[in-house]
Enzyme design. Structure first.
Site, short mmCIF file in Angstrom:
data_model
loop_
_atom_site.label_atom_id
_atom_site.label_comp_id
_atom_site.label_asym_id
_atom_site.label_seq_id
_atom_site.Cartn_x
_atom_site.Cartn_y
_atom_site.Cartn_z
N TYR A 96 -52.59 21.94 38.62
CA TYR A 96 -53.86 21.39 39.09
C TYR A 96 -53.83 20.85 40.52
O TYR A 96 -54.86 20.44 41.04
CB TYR A 96 -54.32 20.29 38.12
CG TYR A 96 -54.55 20.81 36.72
CD1 TYR A 96 -55.55 21.75 36.47
CD2 TYR A 96 -53.76 20.40 35.64
CE1 TYR A 96 -55.76 22.26 35.20
CE2 TYR A 96 -53.97 20.90 34.36
CZ TYR A 96 -54.96 21.83 34.14
OH TYR A 96 -55.17 22.33 32.88
N PRO A 126 -62.71 15.49 30.44
CA PRO A 126 -61.49 14.82 30.01
C PRO A 126 -60.26 15.18 30.84
O PRO A 126 -60.06 16.34 31.21
CB PRO A 126 -61.30 15.31 28.57
CG PRO A 126 -62.67 15.67 28.12
CD PRO A 126 -63.41 16.14 29.33
N ASN A 127 -59.47 14.17 31.12
CA ASN A 127 -58.17 14.27 31.79
C ASN A 127 -58.25 14.53 33.30
O ASN A 127 -57.23 14.51 33.98
CB ASN A 127 -57.28 15.35 31.14
CG ASN A 127 -56.92 15.00 29.72
OD1 ASN A 127 -56.36 13.92 29.48
ND2 ASN A 127 -57.26 15.85 28.76
N ARG A 132 -51.30 14.80 37.08
CA ARG A 132 -51.27 15.63 35.88
C ARG A 132 -50.88 17.06 36.25
O ARG A 132 -51.60 17.74 36.97
CB ARG A 132 -52.68 15.64 35.29
CG ARG A 132 -52.88 16.62 34.18
CD ARG A 132 -54.38 16.80 33.92
NE ARG A 132 -54.56 17.65 32.77
CZ ARG A 132 -55.67 18.34 32.53
NH1 ARG A 132 -56.70 18.26 33.36
NH2 ARG A 132 -55.77 19.12 31.48
N ALA A 155 -61.09 20.47 29.08
CA ALA A 155 -60.89 21.22 27.83
C ALA A 155 -62.19 21.41 27.04
O ALA A 155 -62.27 22.33 26.21
CB ALA A 155 -59.85 20.51 26.96
N HIS A 164 -63.34 25.38 37.75
CA HIS A 164 -62.01 25.11 37.21
C HIS A 164 -61.00 25.18 38.33
O HIS A 164 -61.02 26.14 39.12
CB HIS A 164 -61.64 26.12 36.12
CG HIS A 164 -62.60 26.08 34.98
ND1 HIS A 164 -62.59 25.07 34.06
CD2 HIS A 164 -63.63 26.89 34.66
CE1 HIS A 164 -63.58 25.26 33.20
NE2 HIS A 164 -64.23 26.36 33.54
N GLU A 219 -70.03 25.93 37.26
CA GLU A 219 -68.85 25.53 36.46
C GLU A 219 -67.62 25.77 37.33
O GLU A 219 -67.44 26.86 37.88
CB GLU A 219 -68.80 26.41 35.21
CG GLU A 219 -67.60 26.18 34.32
CD GLU A 219 -67.56 27.17 33.15
OE1 GLU A 219 -68.57 27.87 32.89
OE2 GLU A 219 -66.50 27.26 32.52
N ASN A 250 -66.84 20.40 36.03
CA ASN A 250 -65.58 20.87 35.45
C ASN A 250 -65.46 20.18 34.10
O ASN A 250 -65.14 18.99 34.05
CB ASN A 250 -64.39 20.52 36.35
CG ASN A 250 -63.09 21.07 35.77
OD1 ASN A 250 -63.04 21.48 34.61
ND2 ASN A 250 -62.04 21.08 36.57
N ARG A 301 -54.20 32.05 32.00
CA ARG A 301 -53.47 31.06 31.20
C ARG A 301 -53.59 31.39 29.70
O ARG A 301 -53.85 32.52 29.34
CB ARG A 301 -53.99 29.66 31.56
CG ARG A 301 -53.79 29.35 33.06
CD ARG A 301 -54.27 27.96 33.42
NE ARG A 301 -53.49 26.94 32.68
CZ ARG A 301 -53.89 25.68 32.54
NH1 ARG A 301 -55.02 25.28 33.11
NH2 ARG A 301 -53.14 24.83 31.86
C1 DQA Z 1 -59.51 23.02 33.72
C2 DQA Z 1 -58.97 24.09 32.76
C3 DQA Z 1 -59.08 23.63 31.31
O1 DQA Z 1 -58.57 24.63 30.44
C4 DQA Z 1 -58.27 22.37 31.11
O2 DQA Z 1 -58.41 21.92 29.78
C5 DQA Z 1 -58.60 21.31 32.09
C6 DQA Z 1 -58.84 21.67 33.49
C7 DQA Z 1 -59.28 23.40 35.19
O3 DQA Z 1 -59.87 22.74 36.05
O4 DQA Z 1 -58.51 24.32 35.49
O5 DQA Z 1 -58.61 20.13 31.77
O6 DQA Z 1 -60.91 22.89 33.51
#
Ligand code: DQA
Length: 146
Positions: A23, A10-11, A18, A77, A100, A98, A74, A107
């Site tokens: 990011y 998501p996102n 964003r 959330a 990020h 995984e 990735n 954070r």
């Molecule tokens: C993320 C970190 C997550 O906490 C966050 O919700 C994201 C992006 C990252 O790539 O740093 O959407 O996975």
């Protein structure tokens, strides 16, 4: 030809727009293009998938992901609470990295827990868009046995 899947939660479709201070300015399309170029140079097929819906991510892993030789994910959330996604990953036998973009451990406390990490082979956090390419490089080495 072996397939490596890149799965974005998501996102992550909003990358570049964003919270760029967290990011970065690189878009998801740019990341996918870089992954595709490197994978194809190494003789792999790269299939990427993004969804804002956990069920769609599970469907993808049960379909295209099922036969994949390696997984880069990735989970966004969902990292922190996505148990259905975690179960879908646990069912795969391929190595899973995984990724990020941000260093989740620097954070908010809720980002310090990953329900995915226990079923992943390894994790990269805090290295921005290059983290995806490092994950791919590791998978290529692993799959080529080098
Ligand atoms: C993320 C970190 C997550 O906490 C966050 O919700 C994201 C992006 C990252 O790539 O740093 O959407 O996975």
């Amino acid at each position: 030809m072996q397939t490596i899947v890149a799965v974005h939660g998501p996102n992550l479709n909003m990358l570049g727009r964003r919270q760029p201070e967290i990011y970065g300015h690189t878009t998801l399309a740019e990341i996918d293009r870089a992954l595709e170029a490197r994978a194809s140079a190494a003789g792999f097929r790269l299939v990427s998938f993004q969804s804002n819906h956990e069920g769609a991510l599970v469907d993808f892993l049960q379909g295209e992901g099922w036969g994949a030789a390696g997984v880069i994910i990735n989970p966004g959330a969902l990292t922190h609470y996505g148990l259905a996604l975690r179960d879908a990953l646990a069912a795969l036998s391929a190595p899973i990295v995984e990724v990020h973009l941000s260093n989740v451990y620097r954070r908010e406390p809720f980002r310090h827990t990953s329900v995915v990490a226990p079923v992943a082979t390894g994790q990269i956090a805090g290295l921005g868009w290059r983290g995806y390419l490092l994950a791919l490089e590791w998978l290529i080495g692993e799959l080529q046995g080098s």
